[in-house]
Every structure is written in C-alpha cells, then in structure tokens.
Scaffold this motif. Sequence first.
Motif, PDB file in Angstrom:
ATOM      1  N   ILE A   1     -11.878  -1.931 -15.577  1.00 48.75           N
ATOM      2  CA  ILE A   1     -11.864  -1.294 -16.468  1.00 48.75           C
ATOM      3  C   ILE A   1     -10.051  -1.239 -16.154  1.00 48.75           C
ATOM      4  CG2 ILE A   1     -11.581   0.697 -17.389  1.00 48.75           C
ATOM      5  CD1 ILE A   1     -13.948  -0.031 -18.040  1.00 48.75           C
ATOM      6  N   VAL A   2      -9.871  -1.419 -15.025  1.00 47.72           N
ATOM      7  CA  VAL A   2      -8.159  -1.162 -14.507  1.00 47.72           C
ATOM      8  C   VAL A   2      -7.977  -2.357 -13.171  1.00 47.72           C
ATOM      9  CG1 VAL A   2      -5.805   0.052 -14.328  1.00 47.72           C
ATOM     10  CG2 VAL A   2      -7.399   1.217 -16.162  1.00 47.72           C
ATOM     11  N   ARG A   3      -6.815  -2.874 -12.928  1.00 49.46           N
ATOM     12  CA  ARG A   3      -6.766  -3.316 -11.800  1.00 49.46           C
ATOM     13  C   ARG A   3      -5.293  -2.850 -11.396  1.00 49.46           C
ATOM     14  NH1 ARG A   3      -6.243  -8.177 -13.160  1.00 49.46           N
ATOM     15  NH2 ARG A   3      -8.573  -8.634 -12.743  1.00 49.46           N
ATOM     16  N   VAL A   4      -5.363  -1.926  -9.955  1.00 46.97           N
ATOM     17  CA  VAL A   4      -4.342  -2.077  -9.069  1.00 46.97           C
ATOM     18  C   VAL A   4      -3.612  -1.714  -8.314  1.00 46.97           C
ATOM     19  CG1 VAL A   4      -6.333   0.614  -8.443  1.00 46.97           C
ATOM     20  CG2 VAL A   4      -3.723   0.872  -8.601  1.00 46.97           C
ATOM     21  N   ASP A   5      -2.354  -2.631  -8.225  1.00 47.19           N
ATOM     22  CA  ASP A   5      -1.950  -2.622  -7.324  1.00 47.19           C
ATOM     23  C   ASP A   5      -1.626  -1.420  -5.792  1.00 47.19           C
ATOM     24  OD1 ASP A   5      -0.092  -3.835  -5.136  1.00 47.19           O
ATOM     25  OD2 ASP A   5       1.044  -5.248  -6.175  1.00 47.19           O
ATOM     26  N   VAL A   6      -2.858  -1.700  -5.000  1.00 45.26           N
ATOM     27  CA  VAL A   6      -2.632   0.002  -4.278  1.00 45.26           C
ATOM     28  C   VAL A   6      -1.385  -0.219  -3.185  1.00 45.26           C
ATOM     29  CG1 VAL A   6      -3.427   1.519  -2.468  1.00 45.26           C
ATOM     30  CG2 VAL A   6      -4.643   0.580  -3.874  1.00 45.26           C
ATOM     31  N   PRO A   7      -0.953  -1.466  -2.801  1.00 42.57           N
ATOM     32  CA  PRO A   7       0.340  -1.282  -1.700  1.00 42.57           C
ATOM     33  C   PRO A   7       1.433  -0.864  -2.778  1.00 42.57           C
ATOM     34  CG  PRO A   7      -0.844  -3.660  -1.528  1.00 42.57           C
ATOM     35  CD  PRO A   7      -1.351  -2.234  -2.801  1.00 42.57           C
ATOM     36  N   LYS A   8       1.733  -1.477  -4.401  1.00 38.76           N
ATOM     37  CA  LYS A   8       2.791  -1.070  -4.669  1.00 38.76           C
ATOM     38  C   LYS A   8       2.879  -0.013  -5.182  1.00 38.76           C
ATOM     39  CE  LYS A   8       5.463  -2.677  -8.803  1.00 38.76           C
ATOM     40  NZ  LYS A   8       6.671  -3.524  -8.329  1.00 38.76           N
ATOM     41  N   ILE A   9       2.152   1.089  -5.447  1.00 35.86           N
ATOM     42  CA  ILE A   9       1.974   2.744  -5.687  1.00 35.86           C
ATOM     43  C   ILE A   9       2.454   3.273  -4.620  1.00 35.86           C
ATOM     44  CG2 ILE A   9       0.613   4.603  -6.171  1.00 35.86           C
ATOM     45  CD1 ILE A   9       0.263   2.282  -8.786  1.00 35.86           C
ATOM     46  N   ILE A  10       2.040   2.684  -3.289  1.00 37.49           N
ATOM     47  CA  ILE A  10       1.823   3.535  -2.110  1.00 37.49           C
ATOM     48  C   ILE A  10       4.121   2.596  -2.007  1.00 37.49           C
ATOM     49  CG2 ILE A  10       1.880   3.620   0.745  1.00 37.49           C
ATOM     50  CD1 ILE A  10      -1.354   2.816  -0.068  1.00 37.49           C
ATOM     51  N   SER A  11       4.482   1.759  -1.849  1.00 36.32           N
ATOM     52  CA  SER A  11       5.787   1.964  -2.043  1.00 36.32           C
ATOM     53  C   SER A  11       6.893   2.225  -3.030  1.00 36.32           C
ATOM     54  CB  SER A  11       5.898   0.396  -2.371  1.00 36.32           C
ATOM     55  OG  SER A  11       6.109  -0.611  -3.293  1.00 36.32           O
ATOM     56  N   LEU A  12       5.985   2.871  -4.024  1.00 34.66           N
ATOM     57  CA  LEU A  12       6.564   4.478  -5.419  1.00 34.66           C
ATOM     58  C   LEU A  12       6.272   5.479  -4.856  1.00 34.66           C
ATOM     59  CD1 LEU A  12       5.611   1.707  -8.499  1.00 34.66           C
ATOM     60  CD2 LEU A  12       7.918   1.665  -7.218  1.00 34.66           C
ATOM     61  N   GLU A  13       6.093   5.540  -3.498  1.00 37.82           N
ATOM     62  CA  GLU A  13       5.705   6.844  -3.118  1.00 37.82           C
ATOM     63  C   GLU A  13       4.991   8.241  -3.674  1.00 37.82           C
ATOM     64  OE1 GLU A  13       9.752   8.379  -2.473  1.00 37.82           O
ATOM     65  OE2 GLU A  13      10.695   6.417  -1.073  1.00 37.82           O
ATOM     66  N   LYS A  14       3.665   7.320  -4.335  1.00 37.87           N
ATOM     67  CA  LYS A  14       2.520   7.822  -5.078  1.00 37.87           C
ATOM     68  C   LYS A  14       1.062   8.253  -3.496  1.00 37.87           C
ATOM     69  CE  LYS A  14       5.025   9.117  -8.472  1.00 37.87           C
ATOM     70  NZ  LYS A  14       6.222  10.509  -8.487  1.00 37.87           N
ATOM     71  N   ASP A  15       0.309   9.177  -4.038  1.00 38.45           N
ATOM     72  CA  ASP A  15      -0.628   9.064  -2.988  1.00 38.45           C
ATOM     73  C   ASP A  15      -1.710   8.444  -3.912  1.00 38.45           C
ATOM     74  OD1 ASP A  15      -2.986   9.097  -1.704  1.00 38.45           O
ATOM     75  OD2 ASP A  15      -2.484  11.487  -1.158  1.00 38.45           O
ATOM     76  N   PRO A  16      -2.062   7.138  -3.351  1.00 40.81           N
ATOM     77  CA  PRO A  16      -3.084   6.666  -4.160  1.00 40.81           C
ATOM     78  C   PRO A  16      -4.630   7.071  -4.387  1.00 40.81           C
ATOM     79  CG  PRO A  16      -3.399   5.785  -2.026  1.00 40.81           C
ATOM     80  CD  PRO A  16      -2.182   6.352  -2.538  1.00 40.81           C
ATOM     81  N   ILE A  17      -4.500   8.445  -3.281  1.00 40.06           N
ATOM     82  CA  ILE A  17      -6.085   9.175  -3.221  1.00 40.06           C
ATOM     83  C   ILE A  17      -6.430   9.286  -5.004  1.00 40.06           C
ATOM     84  CG2 ILE A  17      -5.103  11.187  -3.648  1.00 40.06           C
ATOM     85  CD1 ILE A  17      -7.808  11.695  -1.425  1.00 40.06           C
TER      86      ILE A  17
END
Length: 160
Positions: free
Chosen positions: A111-127
């Motif tokens: 449905i969606v592609r997510v760049d988990v390392p980017k989410i973390i680098s932007l200081e958001k929890d990817p849970i």
Amino acid sequence: MFGFGKKKQSVLSPLSGKLHAVTEVPDPVFAQKMLGEGFAVQPDEQVQEVLAPISGKLIKLFKTGHAFGIVGDENGLEVLVHVGIDTVQLKGEGFELLACEGDTVSAGQPIVRVDVPKIISLEKDPITPVVFTKKAQVESVSSPSGDVKAGAKGCTVTLK
C-alpha cells in the motif's frame, strides 16, 4: 447455535520487524486502546513496503502515506494501519503511495513504501500500530510475540 459461530480471522503483519502488544505503543491513543484493540510492529530499520493486513477496500489512504484504513471483504472488519508515531508531521517525507484510496486490495498487497531509517533520522518512532477500529466487532485479539516477516500472521482476531 449458542456458543458456536465465533468467527476467527487471521490478520497479516504489514511490516517485517518485532511484534508487540498495542498497549506497548508509546502513544496513549493506541496504548489505551482508544481507537480499538490490535497489535503493533517495531519495523526493521530498512526501506519496506507496508502491506495490506487483510483483503478488502482501501477506504482511507492519507496523502502523507502515514496511515490507511481497510474494510475487510470477509467479515467487514475495519483495520487501521498507522505507520509510526506523529509521522503525520512529516507531511509525506519518507513515504511513497503504492495504492489509491478506493482500491480493492488483497492481503499482502503493498500500500505504501516507507523509508524507516529516514523516519528515525527525523526523530519519529516508526512503531506501527494495527488496530481494529470498530470495537463492537472484536471480542479478542491473539498475537504472538517476537520477530515477524511482512505478510506473515500478525494476529488472530475473534469476532463477536
């Protein structure tokens, strides 16, 4: 038919990572089950496709890619997949849409592609919580713990 007829439905994990109880999500809206019963996945730190946990109609797909909702074909189960905590604030950064709102989707479909390392680098929890938003539908949720691969069983829902 007293005591019989309880329907069980398997729900797939939308991501590869580690399974958690929804009560472990570091956000009270999810942890206190305000949106419903469910489970969560702490995703592996890599770019991943977020998969449909059930087959059905994609009734909501946020243009930011951080969340989507599906109503199931099988029992009308309503499922919300919310990728990360406070990720709406990223305004789509780190997300790519792979489907369209209104699409009929199959369990396991990206449905969606997510760049988990980017989410973390932007200081958001990817849970990623996966919750069943119509509380009246769900009697219980049974989820294993430990590692899970995207598309493998994330939980079994017993419907009322």
